[in-house]
Design a protein around this motif. Structure first.
Motif, mmCIF file in Angstrom:
data_model
loop_
_atom_site.group_PDB
_atom_site.id
_atom_site.type_symbol
_atom_site.label_atom_id
_atom_site.label_comp_id
_atom_site.label_asym_id
_atom_site.label_seq_id
_atom_site.Cartn_x
_atom_site.Cartn_y
_atom_site.Cartn_z
ATOM 1 N N ASP A 1 0.804 -1.222 0.000
ATOM 2 C CA ASP A 1 0.000 0.000 0.000
ATOM 3 C C ASP A 1 0.841 1.278 0.000
ATOM 4 O O ASP A 1 0.310 2.386 0.101
ATOM 5 C CB ASP A 1 -0.946 0.009 1.194
ATOM 6 N N GLU A 2 2.155 1.122 -0.124
ATOM 7 C CA GLU A 2 3.061 2.274 -0.115
ATOM 8 C C GLU A 2 3.187 2.872 -1.508
ATOM 9 O O GLU A 2 3.293 2.158 -2.506
ATOM 10 C CB GLU A 2 4.442 1.836 0.390
ATOM 11 N N THR A 3 3.172 4.188 -1.597
ATOM 12 C CA THR A 3 3.379 4.875 -2.869
ATOM 13 C C THR A 3 4.878 5.052 -3.099
ATOM 14 O O THR A 3 5.577 5.598 -2.241
ATOM 15 C CB THR A 3 2.690 6.250 -2.883
ATOM 16 N N VAL A 4 5.355 4.583 -4.249
ATOM 17 C CA VAL A 4 6.775 4.671 -4.587
ATOM 18 C C VAL A 4 6.987 5.889 -5.488
ATOM 19 O O VAL A 4 6.398 5.976 -6.574
ATOM 20 C CB VAL A 4 7.268 3.394 -5.298
ATOM 21 N N THR A 5 7.800 6.818 -5.024
ATOM 22 C CA THR A 5 8.060 8.053 -5.775
ATOM 23 C C THR A 5 9.438 7.978 -6.431
ATOM 24 O O THR A 5 10.433 7.716 -5.751
ATOM 25 C CB THR A 5 7.990 9.280 -4.846
ATOM 26 N N ILE A 6 9.468 8.204 -7.745
ATOM 27 C CA ILE A 6 10.731 8.158 -8.493
ATOM 28 C C ILE A 6 10.975 9.529 -9.114
ATOM 29 O O ILE A 6 10.140 10.031 -9.880
ATOM 30 C CB ILE A 6 10.708 7.090 -9.597
ATOM 31 N N THR A 7 12.118 10.113 -8.793
ATOM 32 C CA THR A 7 12.491 11.421 -9.334
ATOM 33 C C THR A 7 13.912 11.362 -9.872
ATOM 34 O O THR A 7 14.695 10.488 -9.484
ATOM 35 C CB THR A 7 12.404 12.512 -8.251
ATOM 36 N N PRO A 8 14.283 12.263 -10.779
ATOM 37 C CA PRO A 8 15.651 12.267 -11.315
ATOM 38 C C PRO A 8 16.660 12.736 -10.275
ATOM 39 O O PRO A 8 16.284 13.316 -9.245
ATOM 40 C CB PRO A 8 15.563 13.248 -12.490
ATOM 41 N N LEU A 9 17.935 12.463 -10.516
ATOM 42 C CA LEU A 9 18.993 12.936 -9.630
ATOM 43 C C LEU A 9 18.898 14.454 -9.496
ATOM 44 O O LEU A 9 18.853 15.173 -10.499
ATOM 45 C CB LEU A 9 20.366 12.536 -10.183
ATOM 46 N N ARG A 10 18.879 14.930 -8.265
ATOM 47 C CA ARG A 10 18.596 16.341 -8.029
ATOM 48 C C ARG A 10 19.755 17.268 -8.365
ATOM 49 O O ARG A 10 19.555 18.441 -8.700
ATOM 50 C CB ARG A 10 18.191 16.538 -6.556
ATOM 51 N N THR A 11 20.967 16.763 -8.275
ATOM 52 C CA THR A 11 22.138 17.631 -8.416
ATOM 53 C C THR A 11 22.406 18.039 -9.853
ATOM 54 O O THR A 11 23.023 19.076 -10.103
ATOM 55 C CB THR A 11 23.373 16.924 -7.824
ATOM 56 N N PHE A 12 21.929 17.248 -10.818
ATOM 57 C CA PHE A 12 22.268 17.489 -12.218
ATOM 58 C C PHE A 12 21.050 17.966 -13.007
ATOM 59 O O PHE A 12 19.914 17.608 -12.682
ATOM 60 C CB PHE A 12 22.851 16.222 -12.831
ATOM 61 N N PRO A 13 21.269 18.756 -14.058
ATOM 62 C CA PRO A 13 20.147 19.295 -14.846
ATOM 63 C C PRO A 13 19.323 18.177 -15.492
ATOM 64 O O PRO A 13 19.863 17.188 -15.973
ATOM 65 C CB PRO A 13 20.851 20.143 -15.918
ATOM 66 N N VAL A 14 18.023 18.347 -15.503
ATOM 67 C CA VAL A 14 17.132 17.364 -16.121
ATOM 68 C C VAL A 14 17.130 17.564 -17.630
ATOM 69 O O VAL A 14 16.989 18.693 -18.124
ATOM 70 C CB VAL A 14 15.702 17.499 -15.574
ATOM 71 N N ILE A 15 17.293 16.462 -18.367
ATOM 72 C CA ILE A 15 17.124 16.491 -19.819
ATOM 73 C C ILE A 15 15.655 16.232 -20.133
ATOM 74 O O ILE A 15 14.995 17.030 -20.778
ATOM 75 C CB ILE A 15 18.023 15.448 -20.504
ATOM 76 N N ARG A 16 15.153 15.100 -19.653
ATOM 77 C CA ARG A 16 13.723 14.801 -19.760
ATOM 78 C C ARG A 16 13.372 13.662 -18.815
ATOM 79 O O ARG A 16 14.095 12.665 -18.745
ATOM 80 C CB ARG A 16 13.342 14.434 -21.200
ATOM 81 N N ASP A 17 12.288 13.813 -18.114
ATOM 82 C CA ASP A 17 11.778 12.798 -17.189
ATOM 83 C C ASP A 17 12.853 12.372 -16.190
ATOM 84 O O ASP A 17 13.323 13.185 -15.409
ATOM 85 C CB ASP A 17 11.220 11.602 -17.971
ATOM 86 N N LEU A 18 13.276 11.100 -16.225
ATOM 87 C CA LEU A 18 14.236 10.592 -15.252
ATOM 88 C C LEU A 18 15.685 10.665 -15.735
ATOM 89 O O LEU A 18 16.587 10.181 -15.058
ATOM 90 C CB LEU A 18 13.883 9.141 -14.900
ATOM 91 N N VAL A 19 15.889 11.264 -16.909
ATOM 92 C CA VAL A 19 17.235 11.340 -17.484
ATOM 93 C C VAL A 19 17.854 12.699 -17.182
ATOM 94 O O VAL A 19 17.275 13.744 -17.504
ATOM 95 C CB VAL A 19 17.198 11.109 -19.010
ATOM 96 N N THR A 20 19.018 12.693 -16.566
ATOM 97 C CA THR A 20 19.709 13.936 -16.215
ATOM 98 C C THR A 20 21.002 14.087 -17.011
ATOM 99 O O THR A 20 21.562 13.119 -17.520
ATOM 100 C CB THR A 20 20.044 13.979 -14.708
ATOM 101 N N ASP A 21 21.477 15.312 -17.098
ATOM 102 C CA ASP A 21 22.724 15.623 -17.796
ATOM 103 C C ASP A 21 23.873 15.498 -16.797
ATOM 104 O O ASP A 21 24.082 16.377 -15.967
ATOM 105 C CB ASP A 21 22.649 17.039 -18.367
#
Length: 249
Positions: free
Chosen positions: A83-103
C-alpha cells in the motif's frame, strides 16, 4: 504474487515538470526498473529513462526513489509495502534532460581534469612492479561503476551550484587518492587535490559512502587519508623542513 502498486513518477524537462500518478502491476521478485519498463510498455511509452545492464554494474539507472539516491535495477519492490506509494524522481544535483534522465556531463568534465598515471620517465612499462599490499590498498576504488550517486548526494555540489567549478566531488577525489597510493606515480597528487580539485571543501559527512552501491568506503579509505596527507605536507613542521632541505639539495 501479483499486486497493483501506486507510483509517482517525475515527468518533464529542464523548463517544467511534476509528479504524475500511475498504478502499475508488480510481480514477485521484481525490481523498480522492471516496473518502470512495464509502465513504459503499458501507459507511458514516451517516458525517458536511462538504463543498460540491469545488473548493478553500469550505473546508468540512477534515480531518487522515495528521496533516496539508488539504482533502480538494484532496488527490490519487496522493500516497499503493497500500500506504499513509490516516488521516483531524477537525480537532483544534475540538470534534467527529460523525465528521469539527467545531464551528468559535469562528471565527465571533472574526469578529464584528473591527470593520468605518471610513472618515472626512465622506467619501461615491462619493468613496472608493485607489491601485493599496494595493489590491495587501491583495489577497492576500482569497483566504482560511476553511477554518480556519490556526486549527486554530496551537498557541496548539490546545494551550492557555484562550487561545481572548483570542486570535483567524491568520485574524482577518490580517483586522485587511488593514483596517489600507487608507488610508481610521480605526480604530487596532494597539491592537485587541494588546489585544483577542492579537497578542502569536503567536510567528511560520509553521505557519499552511504549511497555507494558497491559499498566502497569513500570517506574513510580515500578522502580522509588524502586529507591527512595534505595536512602533513602543509602543516607538519618536519615535513616542511624536509621539503626545504630536499629542494636546496
Amino acid at each position: 504474487m501479483t499486486y497493483k502498486a501506486k507510483f509517482k513518477v517525475w515527468r518533464g524537462d529542464d523548463k517544467d515538470g511534476g509528479l504524475h500518478d500511475f498504478t502499475v502491476e508488480v510481480n514477485d521478485g521484481e525490481v523498480v526498473l522492471d516496473v518502470v519498463h512495464r509502465l513504459q510498455a503499458t501507459q507511458a511509452p514516451d517516458l525517458a529513462v536511462r538504463w543498460n545492464c540491469k545488473a548493478g554494474k553500469c550505473g546508468s539507472c540512477s534515480a531518487e526513489i522515495n528521496g533516496m539516491p539508488r539504482l533502480m535495477c538494484m532496488t527490490r519492490m519487496s522493500v516497499f509495502t503493497e500500500d506504499e506509494t513509490v516516488t521516483i524522481t531524477p537525480l537532483r544535483t544534475f540538470p534534467v534532460i527529460r523525465d528521469l534522465v539527467t545531464d551528468v556531463s559535469f562528471n565527465y568534465e571533472k574526469a578529464r581534469q584528473v591527470p593520468v598515471f605518471e610513472p618515472p620517465a626512465d622506467l619501461k612499462p615491462g619493468d613496472y612492479r608493485m607489491s601485493q599490499v599496494d595493489v590491495e590498498r587501491s583495489q577497492e576504488f576500482r569497483k566504482c561503476i560511476e553511477c554518480y550517486l556519490c556526486q549527486n548526494v554530496c551537498h557541496v555540489v548539490r546545494d551550492h551550484e557555484e562550487n561545481k567549478k572548483s570542486f570535483s566531488g567524491p568520485r574524482f577525489l577518490m580517483r586522485i587518492a587511488e593514483l596517489s597510493m600507487h608507488p610508481l606515480d610521480t605526480r604530487d597528487r596532494r597539491k592537485e587535490a587541494q588546489e585544483e580539485h577542492g579537497l578542502g571543501f569536503c567536510n567528511i559527512t560520509k553521505c557519499c559512502t552511504e549511497v555507494c552501491p558497491e559499498h566502497i568506503k569513500i570517506t574513510d579509505n580515500a578522502l580522509i587519508p588524502m586529507k591527512e596527507r595534505v595536512a602533513d605536507r602543509k602543516y607538519d613542521p618536519l615535513v616542511w623542513l624536509g621539503s626545504k632541505i630536499a629542494r636546496r639539495k
